[in-house]
Design a protein around this motif. Structure first.
Motif, PDB file in Angstrom:
ATOM      1  N   UNK A   1       0.808  -1.208   0.000  1.00  0.00           N
ATOM      2  CA  UNK A   1       0.000   0.000   0.000  1.00  0.00           C
ATOM      3  C   UNK A   1       0.845   1.263   0.000  1.00  0.00           C
ATOM      4  N   UNK A   2       1.945   1.262   0.712  1.00  0.00           N
ATOM      5  CA  UNK A   2       2.766   2.470   0.783  1.00  0.00           C
ATOM      6  C   UNK A   2       3.880   2.395  -0.247  1.00  0.00           C
ATOM      7  N   UNK A   3       4.368   3.546  -0.657  1.00  0.00           N
ATOM      8  CA  UNK A   3       5.432   3.582  -1.654  1.00  0.00           C
ATOM      9  C   UNK A   3       6.695   2.904  -1.183  1.00  0.00           C
ATOM     10  N   UNK A   4       7.118   3.161   0.067  1.00  0.00           N
ATOM     11  CA  UNK A   4       8.336   2.543   0.572  1.00  0.00           C
ATOM     12  C   UNK A   4       8.119   1.064   0.838  1.00  0.00           C
ATOM     13  N   UNK A   5       6.888   0.696   1.172  1.00  0.00           N
ATOM     14  CA  UNK A   5       6.579  -0.711   1.396  1.00  0.00           C
ATOM     15  C   UNK A   5       6.745  -1.515   0.129  1.00  0.00           C
ATOM     16  N   UNK A   6       6.394  -0.910  -0.993  1.00  0.00           N
ATOM     17  CA  UNK A   6       6.547  -1.592  -2.270  1.00  0.00           C
ATOM     18  C   UNK A   6       8.020  -1.859  -2.556  1.00  0.00           C
ATOM     19  N   UNK A   7       8.847  -0.900  -2.196  1.00  0.00           N
ATOM     20  CA  UNK A   7      10.285  -1.066  -2.386  1.00  0.00           C
ATOM     21  C   UNK A   7      10.809  -2.185  -1.485  1.00  0.00           C
ATOM     22  N   UNK A   8      10.341  -2.244  -0.255  1.00  0.00           N
ATOM     23  CA  UNK A   8      10.748  -3.301   0.674  1.00  0.00           C
ATOM     24  C   UNK A   8      10.305  -4.661   0.143  1.00  0.00           C
ATOM     25  N   UNK A   9       9.057  -4.749  -0.325  1.00  0.00           N
ATOM     26  CA  UNK A   9       8.544  -6.006  -0.866  1.00  0.00           C
ATOM     27  C   UNK A   9       9.383  -6.457  -2.059  1.00  0.00           C
ATOM     28  N   UNK A  10       9.782  -5.526  -2.907  1.00  0.00           N
ATOM     29  CA  UNK A  10      10.598  -5.855  -4.080  1.00  0.00           C
ATOM     30  C   UNK A  10      11.961  -6.371  -3.649  1.00  0.00           C
ATOM     31  N   UNK A  11      12.564  -5.734  -2.640  1.00  0.00           N
ATOM     32  CA  UNK A  11      13.867  -6.170  -2.149  1.00  0.00           C
ATOM     33  C   UNK A  11      13.785  -7.555  -1.511  1.00  0.00           C
ATOM     34  N   UNK A  12      12.736  -7.793  -0.731  1.00  0.00           N
ATOM     35  CA  UNK A  12      12.562  -9.105  -0.094  1.00  0.00           C
ATOM     36  C   UNK A  12      12.381 -10.175  -1.164  1.00  0.00           C
ATOM     37  N   UNK A  13      11.538  -9.896  -2.156  1.00  0.00           N
ATOM     38  CA  UNK A  13      11.297 -10.853  -3.244  1.00  0.00           C
ATOM     39  C   UNK A  13      12.593 -11.170  -3.974  1.00  0.00           C
ATOM     40  N   UNK A  14      13.397 -10.151  -4.268  1.00  0.00           N
ATOM     41  CA  UNK A  14      14.664 -10.358  -4.978  1.00  0.00           C
ATOM     42  C   UNK A  14      15.622 -11.203  -4.139  1.00  0.00           C
ATOM     43  N   UNK A  15      15.651 -10.951  -2.836  1.00  0.00           N
ATOM     44  CA  UNK A  15      16.518 -11.734  -1.946  1.00  0.00           C
ATOM     45  C   UNK A  15      16.115 -13.201  -1.898  1.00  0.00           C
ATOM     46  N   UNK A  16      14.826 -13.444  -1.810  1.00  0.00           N
ATOM     47  CA  UNK A  16      14.330 -14.824  -1.770  1.00  0.00           C
ATOM     48  C   UNK A  16      14.630 -15.528  -3.089  1.00  0.00           C
ATOM     49  N   UNK A  17      14.406 -14.842  -4.205  1.00  0.00           N
ATOM     50  CA  UNK A  17      14.685 -15.438  -5.511  1.00  0.00           C
ATOM     51  C   UNK A  17      16.164 -15.793  -5.651  1.00  0.00           C
ATOM     52  N   UNK A  18      17.043 -14.937  -5.159  1.00  0.00           N
ATOM     53  CA  UNK A  18      18.485 -15.208  -5.239  1.00  0.00           C
ATOM     54  C   UNK A  18      18.846 -16.441  -4.420  1.00  0.00           C
ATOM     55  N   UNK A  19      18.264 -16.557  -3.227  1.00  0.00           N
ATOM     56  CA  UNK A  19      18.550 -17.737  -2.381  1.00  0.00           C
ATOM     57  C   UNK A  19      18.043 -19.010  -3.048  1.00  0.00           C
ATOM     58  N   UNK A  20      16.851 -18.953  -3.626  1.00  0.00           N
ATOM     59  CA  UNK A  20      16.278 -20.129  -4.287  1.00  0.00           C
ATOM     60  C   UNK A  20      17.149 -20.536  -5.470  1.00  0.00           C
ATOM     61  N   UNK A  21      17.599 -19.553  -6.251  1.00  0.00           N
ATOM     62  CA  UNK A  21      18.462 -19.862  -7.400  1.00  0.00           C
ATOM     63  C   UNK A  21      19.780 -20.495  -6.964  1.00  0.00           C
TER      64      UNK A  21
END
Length: 116
Positions: free
Chosen positions: A64-84
């Motif tokens: 919902x918040x602009x900074x929250x979207x950035x946090x969600x994107x960073x978390x998603x990228x981190x998880x994807x890197x670990x999975x890879x």
């Protein structure tokens, strides 16, 4: 079983329903209760108009918040890197275990082995 009469909607009525659903953040079931439009029809209209819905969920605080979207994107990228990083080893191990299971002889003693 008798068929129901097919209901048709004017372009103006469709637009009105879609705008109300989007403005009030209604789910497909909410649209059905309020306007009598089946969910499949509602989704079809929405797709034709190129509208994106909330898919039945309320937006999370992160999105919902602009900074929250950035946090969600960073978390998603981190998880994807670990999975890879972990995935190739896991796949290799699973394939090896499966092949070992297939080709390891689990014969009962005393029974002749079938040959092809």
């Amino acid at each position: 079983m008798a068929k129901r009469a097919r209901k048709t909607y004017t372009e103006a009525r469709r637009t009105e329903i879609l705008q109300a659903a989007q403005k009030e953040n209604l789910t497909a079931n909410d649209v059905k209760k309020r306007f009598g439009v089946t969910p499949v029809t509602y989704y079809s209209w929405r797709k034709k108009e190129g509208l994106v819905g909330r898919r039945g969920r309320r937006p999370s605080l992160l999105t919902m918040s602009g900074s929250g979207n950035q946090i969600a994107t960073q978390v998603r990228a981190g998880v994807q890197a670990k999975v890879r990083a972990v995935m190739p080893g896991n796949v290799r191990e699973e394939v090896t275990n499966y092949l070992n299971m297939l080709f390891t002889s689990h014969r009962r003693p005393g029974r002749p082995r079938k040959t092809l």
